[in-house]
Design a protein around this motif. Structure first.
Motif, short mmCIF file in Angstrom:
data_model
loop_
_atom_site.label_atom_id
_atom_site.label_comp_id
_atom_site.label_asym_id
_atom_site.label_seq_id
_atom_site.Cartn_x
_atom_site.Cartn_y
_atom_site.Cartn_z
N PHE A 64 -11.08 -91.75 -3.95
CA PHE A 64 -10.43 -92.50 -2.25
C PHE A 64 -10.25 -91.64 -1.34
O PHE A 64 -10.86 -91.99 -0.07
CB PHE A 64 -9.41 -93.30 -2.55
CG PHE A 64 -8.61 -94.99 -1.45
CD1 PHE A 64 -9.25 -96.10 -1.91
CD2 PHE A 64 -8.31 -94.07 -0.80
CE1 PHE A 64 -9.26 -96.94 -1.50
CE2 PHE A 64 -7.99 -95.13 0.05
CZ PHE A 64 -8.58 -96.37 -0.08
N ILE A 105 -15.68 -91.01 6.40
CA ILE A 105 -15.85 -92.16 7.09
C ILE A 105 -15.19 -91.61 8.30
O ILE A 105 -15.99 -92.02 9.52
CB ILE A 105 -15.19 -93.50 6.88
CG1 ILE A 105 -15.67 -93.97 5.45
CG2 ILE A 105 -14.63 -94.35 8.16
CD1 ILE A 105 -15.10 -95.19 5.63
N PRO A 165 -4.13 -100.75 0.15
CA PRO A 165 -5.58 -99.74 0.93
C PRO A 165 -6.96 -100.03 0.60
O PRO A 165 -7.50 -99.65 1.76
CB PRO A 165 -5.30 -98.40 0.16
CG PRO A 165 -4.16 -98.90 -1.34
CD PRO A 165 -3.20 -100.32 -0.82
N SER A 166 -7.44 -101.08 -0.27
CA SER A 166 -8.58 -101.29 -0.35
C SER A 166 -9.41 -101.23 0.74
O SER A 166 -10.05 -101.58 1.30
CB SER A 166 -8.65 -100.73 -2.16
OG SER A 166 -8.38 -100.79 -2.94
N LEU A 186 -9.13 -99.76 3.68
CA LEU A 186 -10.34 -98.84 3.98
C LEU A 186 -12.22 -99.57 3.79
O LEU A 186 -12.29 -98.92 5.14
CB LEU A 186 -10.13 -97.69 2.50
CG LEU A 186 -11.52 -96.86 3.03
CD1 LEU A 186 -11.57 -95.99 3.84
CD2 LEU A 186 -11.42 -95.94 1.59
N LYS A 245 -12.01 -100.57 7.31
CA LYS A 245 -12.49 -99.31 8.32
C LYS A 245 -13.90 -98.80 8.28
O LYS A 245 -14.09 -98.92 9.38
CB LYS A 245 -11.73 -98.24 8.16
CG LYS A 245 -11.33 -96.72 9.26
CD LYS A 245 -10.36 -95.35 8.73
CE LYS A 245 -10.79 -94.69 9.33
NZ LYS A 245 -9.97 -94.38 10.79
N GLU A 246 -14.52 -99.31 7.02
CA GLU A 246 -15.91 -98.96 7.12
C GLU A 246 -16.71 -99.94 7.48
O GLU A 246 -18.16 -100.08 7.54
CB GLU A 246 -16.23 -99.16 5.57
CG GLU A 246 -16.32 -97.40 4.65
CD GLU A 246 -16.52 -97.83 3.24
OE1 GLU A 246 -15.69 -98.17 2.24
OE2 GLU A 246 -17.40 -97.21 2.67
N LEU A 305 -1.31 -104.94 10.34
CA LEU A 305 -1.25 -104.69 10.24
C LEU A 305 -3.24 -104.83 10.58
O LEU A 305 -4.36 -103.96 10.37
CB LEU A 305 -1.78 -103.94 9.03
CG LEU A 305 -0.43 -104.13 8.35
CD1 LEU A 305 -0.56 -103.20 6.96
CD2 LEU A 305 0.39 -102.90 9.05
N VAL A 352 -0.88 -97.08 9.32
CA VAL A 352 -0.97 -97.45 7.75
C VAL A 352 -1.45 -96.85 6.78
O VAL A 352 -1.42 -96.27 5.41
CB VAL A 352 -0.25 -98.80 7.17
CG1 VAL A 352 -0.10 -99.23 5.84
CG2 VAL A 352 0.61 -99.17 8.55
N LEU A 353 -2.88 -96.82 7.12
CA LEU A 353 -3.66 -96.73 5.83
C LEU A 353 -4.15 -95.22 6.11
O LEU A 353 -3.91 -94.72 4.99
CB LEU A 353 -5.31 -96.19 6.90
CG LEU A 353 -6.48 -96.17 6.01
CD1 LEU A 353 -6.30 -96.22 4.35
CD2 LEU A 353 -8.24 -96.62 5.94
N LEU A 354 -3.81 -94.05 6.93
CA LEU A 354 -3.71 -92.85 6.85
C LEU A 354 -2.24 -92.81 5.97
O LEU A 354 -1.93 -91.63 5.50
CB LEU A 354 -2.80 -92.51 8.52
CG LEU A 354 -3.94 -91.38 9.04
CD1 LEU A 354 -3.16 -90.92 10.47
CD2 LEU A 354 -3.80 -90.52 8.11
#
Lengths: 144, 144
Positions: free
Chosen positions: A117, A124, B26-27, B30, B33-34, B73, B99-101
């Motif tokens: 992950f 990315i 988080p999935s 992400l 973000k992709e 978010l 938050v992803l970070l």
DNA sequence: AATATATATGTACTTGAAGGATATATGTCA
DNA sequence: TGACATATATCCTTCAAGTACATATATATT
């Protein structure tokens, strides 16, 4: 647009602040495989595996120990000889050893997924950074 | 001795069969973000991160999306132009990126703990094996 | 035109582990 | 004696995961 602030402002997303992820059962099993003995000691011992901060809540430990014994993963007996209150000594059964092995396998797998992950995230991010660079070329040192 | 079989024989210890550990939030972050956009697509996309098997349950995804938006978010807007039923397009906010970070950081940490746990297990196992060897020395090939 | 199917989103209910509060008992030490 | 550390145990609440169900629209099929 009502922006409901989910009563008491809970933030469901806070990583790690939630529940789970504490691996208390495998921690107990591993501590017992190491040779630790009774609940009170386990409360302090399992913190070294890093999944629980400081002292683990006693209620959780004793509940887990009971569950584990109910399911035949550990056996216990009272120890009264020493000074102080009687302790209940725990030992891993064969089934407990097997389950610990399952846990190890699961945790290995989980670790790989987590690293995968993170890799995807970094890929990315790198791609995004590259695109940003082509759009706005370097300002400083334009010539060698 | 009553070996209570916790009604309906649930085995609380089955690794991974329980709750948690699915990293759905988080999935989603992400995947967004992709470049993924709306819920239905996310349902298929996030399986590739490995934390959910096959199709993620729609109810969970949409609930998470609502929670994420409530907490700022992500932002969403309806898209009706295309063919088919209207979709709600989602985008990460700056806070979502942050938050992803945090999640990445947390997951990195978690992966290290898991690997550390496995190391400890293997060390103990090796020690136990060595002790076993000294107690009962090799039977075959006693001389070179 | 009716029906089935794929797309797409959403709500409601149930469950169970985590977390925390509390109770009990024993030995030690000041 | 009374405070404290040791040691175990039970009870209660919370809340996210999980699941089942409900809704709606566009397209394909007969």
């Amino acid at each position: 647009m009502s922006r409901k602030t989910t009563k008491s402002g809970k933030r469901t997303f806070q990583p790690g602040s939630k529940k789970a992820e504490r691996y208390i059962q495998p921690s107990i099993l591993l501590a017992l495989k190491e040779g630790s003995t009774y609940g009170y000691e386990l409360i302090q011992e399992i913190s070294k595996f890093g999944f629980v901060e400081g002292q683990a809540p006693p209620g959780m430990i004793y509940r887990h120990l009971r569950d584990l014994e109910e399911n035949g993963l550990v056996v216990s007996e009272w120890e009264t000889q020493d000074s102080g209150p009687a302790k209940r000594n725990y030992n891993l059964t064969d089934e407990g050893q097997e389950v610990l092995l399952f846990w190890i396998d699961y945790m290995q797998n989980q670790a790989e997924k987590l690293l995968g992950f993170i890799e995807i995230y970094q890929r990315i991010k790198t791609e995004a950074d590259l695109k940003r660079q082509t759009r706005e070329p370097v300002k400083n040192s334009p010539l060698k």
